[in-house]
Design a protein around this motif. Structure first.
Motif, mmCIF file in Angstrom:
data_model
loop_
_atom_site.group_PDB
_atom_site.id
_atom_site.type_symbol
_atom_site.label_atom_id
_atom_site.label_comp_id
_atom_site.label_asym_id
_atom_site.label_seq_id
_atom_site.Cartn_x
_atom_site.Cartn_y
_atom_site.Cartn_z
ATOM 1 N N THR A 145 -8.423 1.730 3.112
ATOM 2 C CA THR A 145 -8.913 2.052 1.768
ATOM 3 C C THR A 145 -7.909 2.914 1.017
ATOM 4 O OG1 THR A 145 -11.199 1.879 2.507
ATOM 5 C CG2 THR A 145 -10.805 3.118 0.480
ATOM 6 N N ARG A 146 -7.354 3.910 1.705
ATOM 7 C CA ARG A 146 -6.361 4.771 1.040
ATOM 8 C C ARG A 146 -5.109 3.981 0.653
ATOM 9 N NH1 ARG A 146 -8.190 8.302 5.064
ATOM 10 N NH2 ARG A 146 -6.363 7.984 6.351
ATOM 11 N N LEU A 147 -4.645 3.130 1.569
ATOM 12 C CA LEU A 147 -3.460 2.323 1.267
ATOM 13 C C LEU A 147 -3.719 1.390 0.090
ATOM 14 C CD1 LEU A 147 -2.351 1.341 4.882
ATOM 15 C CD2 LEU A 147 -1.199 2.937 3.349
ATOM 16 N N LEU A 148 -4.878 0.750 0.084
ATOM 17 C CA LEU A 148 -5.207 -0.194 -0.990
ATOM 18 C C LEU A 148 -5.380 0.518 -2.325
ATOM 19 C CD1 LEU A 148 -7.652 -2.435 1.030
ATOM 20 C CD2 LEU A 148 -5.392 -3.111 0.160
ATOM 21 N N ALA A 149 -5.978 1.697 -2.292
ATOM 22 C CA ALA A 149 -6.134 2.463 -3.530
ATOM 23 C C ALA A 149 -4.771 2.824 -4.104
ATOM 24 C CB ALA A 149 -6.960 3.726 -3.273
ATOM 25 N N HIS A 150 -3.853 3.210 -3.224
ATOM 26 C CA HIS A 150 -2.506 3.552 -3.689
ATOM 27 C C HIS A 150 -1.787 2.305 -4.222
ATOM 28 C CE1 HIS A 150 0.824 6.263 -4.073
ATOM 29 N NE2 HIS A 150 1.612 5.385 -3.484
ATOM 30 N N ALA A 151 -1.957 1.183 -3.537
ATOM 31 C CA ALA A 151 -1.350 -0.069 -3.992
ATOM 32 C C ALA A 151 -1.885 -0.456 -5.363
ATOM 33 C CB ALA A 151 -1.608 -1.190 -2.984
#
Length: 161
Positions: free
Chosen positions: A102-108
């Motif tokens: 979730t954190r990676l996708l939010a940053h992406a």
């Protein structure tokens, strides 16, 4: 051989479907003229299209660094980096690391708002993560990852510093 010939060879290899040879030709062009951001940019496009996201990210970032202040190269790097984060997030999802994904996708999604995979996966995983109880190990993982992620992704804010 000068970098122009290597680039011509790279595109000939792409046309023939010999993508590893094309990437090698771009690497040789870069070695011939490492100060030319266009070579990194072109190589990153070929690497990205062939699912070599780590190499694409490296070359795109290098182009943005060499041509600091060039918005085109900076935006290209952000888009490539977002694609790489999505790929890492997919692997995290498979491993059951939904909070990390979730954190990676939010940053992406911040880096590349037009990346449909980031938005779609974020909606799916984010919904799943809200409904799943957080285990003790995940809460520990969050606190441990927080410091790491701050350092690791500091350059992801577009400053390339």
């Amino acid at each position: 051989m000068d970098e122009k010939r290597f680039v011509q060879s790279a595109y000939a290899y792409v046309y023939l479907g010999l993508y590893d040879a094309a990437l090698d030709a771009f690497a040789r062009a870069i070695l011939a003229n490492p100060g030319n951001p266009e070579l990194y940019y072109r190589g990153s496009i070929t690497a990205r299209r062939n699912d070599r996201l780590r190499l694409a990210d490296h070359w795109a970032r290098k182009a943005a660094q060499i041509a600091a202040g060039n918005r085109f190269y900076a935006e290209h790097w952000q888009s490539v980096h977002a694609s790489r984060l999505v790929a890492v997030a997919r692997r995290a999802i498979v491993r059951g690391r939904h909070a990390w994904a979730t954190r990676l996708l939010a940053h992406a999604a911040v880096l590349d708002p037009l990346n449909p995979e980031a938005s779609q996966l974020l909606a799916t995983v984010g919904a799943d993560a809200r409904h799943a109880p957080i285990s003790h190990s995940e809460s520990e993982e969050r606190s441990c990852d927080r410091a790491f992620n701050t350092r690791r992704h500091r350059r992801c804010d577009g400053t390339h510093g």
